[in-house]
Design an enzyme around this catalytic site. Structure first.
Site, PDB file in Angstrom:
ATOM      1  N   SER A 242       2.318   5.431  -2.040  1.00  0.00           N
ATOM      2  CA  SER A 242       1.035   5.856  -3.006  1.00  0.00           C
ATOM      3  C   SER A 242       0.028   6.571  -2.095  1.00  0.00           C
ATOM      4  CB  SER A 242       0.263   4.514  -3.552  1.00  0.00           C
ATOM      5  OG  SER A 242      -0.072   3.633  -2.693  1.00  0.00           O
ATOM      6  N   ARG A 328      -2.465 -10.262   4.699  1.00  0.00           N
ATOM      7  CA  ARG A 328      -3.130 -10.075   3.257  1.00  0.00           C
ATOM      8  C   ARG A 328      -2.655 -11.360   2.343  1.00  0.00           C
ATOM      9  NH1 ARG A 328      -1.035  -4.184   1.416  1.00  0.00           N
ATOM     10  NH2 ARG A 328       0.694  -5.095   2.572  1.00  0.00           N
TER      11      ARG A 328
END
Length: 442
Positions: A242, A328
């Site tokens: 992305s 994360r």
């Protein structure tokens, strides 16, 4: 008054001068080597991009302008009464070169995005033209493309904009787009899953809190989750699909709307952002086949082995760069321990975490058996009632806008050129292996 655009330009001018000096003195120095396997296998590990906003280390994980996720959770401003960082603060950190923002600066950005958040009616009409059954990511990308009519960059370029002003128009487009994305995403969510009963924005809420509100979630815990989610998914250096796609398309001077839409098409792939959808789907199937909401570690191990024996991957495990548990994932696990320690689905995620790495680690070709960010996020969302896992990648996309559009502002401010790597054919590789050609150009 605090002016984000002026401060960004001051920072960009300093970095531009530094880069010019570096290239003048060191531009001919070689940076690493390229192997034939890298050429054929997705350019893994080839250093070929500059991304200012974050850096991914295989052993330490992601750092945003030098700050780890635990440091961000501690140092970034928070909503009143909250304990998770506001995404506005991370955006300013990425955009303005590593300065930790003050509470007042974050509040200012919140108000700027509130003022810029109006979505033209034709965008909603474009969404409504699609079948309700359309995947949320398709609706999301179509809406971004419909919003491209508002691009200041496209209008200014058509009118003969000076290349020194590219950054200015790209900055305004990026700010407008980030401001509008929660409204668009929430509209898609309510249209597809809540019979089109839409909720108007609340101008008193922060960017992520207002997103939660517009989707219909008023629980303060969910708002805190959205603040954490939007922060930790925002950026992952420049080589992921992305980010790289947004940068690549932007290098052609496509405006931020076109560039971001392209990046979101990449995010929609199962090997990238769609993986968070696949994880929770896999866990639901695991519980259904075992016939228990709380499968044991032994049952999980058997199911994992069955998944692997069928030639399938265990979604949420492994990463192209990381060689440890994704920080994360850890941040989300700590959130779960704080807010929902007794939730059976969350506990299943933890049991999978204690089971899968050992199994995957016994397979020689798997270099990273550890969980990535996608392995946990779905369980947290389900806890608060967001069970529509097809929508999870849209959440990822809204967050990823913060990083890739901050990077795009830097691309234009630094005057980075059209990206155009060299490609070769397999026949040429064969000639090189026979000593008849030099494909590396040395």
């Amino acid at each position: 008054m605090y002016n984000i655009k002026d401060k960004f330009k001051q920072k960009a001018d300093i970095v531009t001068a530094e880069i010019k000096a570096l290239l003048k003195e060191h531009g001919d120095k070689k940076i690493g080597e390229v192997t034939l396997s890298q050429v054929y296998q997705g350019m893994r590990g080839i250093t070929g991009l500059v991304t200012e906003t974050s850096l991914l280390d295989a052993q330490e994980g992601i750092r945003f302008r030098g700050y780890s996720i635990p440091e961000l959770q501690q140092k970034l401003p928070k909503a009143p009464g909250g304990s998770e960082p506001l995404p506005e603060g991370l955006f300013l950190l990425m955009l303005l070169g590593g300065e930790l923002p003050k509470d007042s600066e974050v509040q200012h950005l919140t108000s700027v995005w509130q003022r810029r958040s109006h979505v033209p009616n034709h965008v909603f009409a474009t969404i409504e033209a699609l079948p309700v059954s359309t995947h949320p990511m398709t609706q999301f990308v179509v809406a971004i493309m419909a919003l491209q009519t508002e691009s200041e960059f496209a209008k200014s370029y058509a009118n003969g904009m000076n290349k020194k002003d590219y950054w200015d128009a790209a900055f305004d487009d990026s700010m407008d787009l980030i401001a509008r994305l929660p409204r668009i995403a929430a509209y898609i969510y309510r249209r597809k899953y809540k019979q089109g009963e839409h909720i108007q924005p609340n101008g008193l809420l922060d960017w992520a809190g207002n997103f939660a509100h517009m989707m219909g979630f008023e629980d303060e815990g969910f708002k805190e989750l959205m603040r954490l989610y939007m922060t930790i998914h925002a950026d992952h250096e420049g080589g992921n699909v992305s980010a790289h796609t947004t940068h690549l398309v932007g290098s052609a001077l496509s405006d931020p709307y076109l560039s971001f839409a392209a990046g979101m098409n990449g995010l929609a792939g199962p090997l990238h952002g769609l993986a968070n959808q696949e994880v929770i789907k896999w866990i639901f199937e695991l519980r259904e086949q075992i016939g228990s909401e709380s499968p044991t570690k032994e049952q999980i191990a058997e199911y994992v082995k069955k998944t692997i024996s069928e030639g399938k991957v265990v979604p949420g495990y492994g990463h192209a760069v990381l060689r440890k548990t994704d920080p994360r994932f850890t941040a989300q696990m700590e959130f779960g321990k704080k807010h929902m320690p007794d939730d059976p689905l969350v506990q299943t995620v933890w049991n999978v975490y204690e089971t899968v790495p050992e199994i995957l680690g016994s397979i020689a070709k798997i270099k990273n058996p550890w969980p990535n960010v996608d392995a946990h996020s779905g369980a947290l969302l389900v806890h608060y009632g967001m069970v529509e896992y097809e929508f999870y990648t849209v959440l990822f996309g809204v967050s990823r806008a913060l990083g890739v559009l901050a990077s795009l502002c830097w691309d234009r401010a630094l005057g980075l050129p059209l990206e155009r790597p060299k490609s070769i054919t397999t026949d040429l590789v064969k000639l090189w292996l026979e000593g008849k050609d030099n494909i590396w150009g040395d």
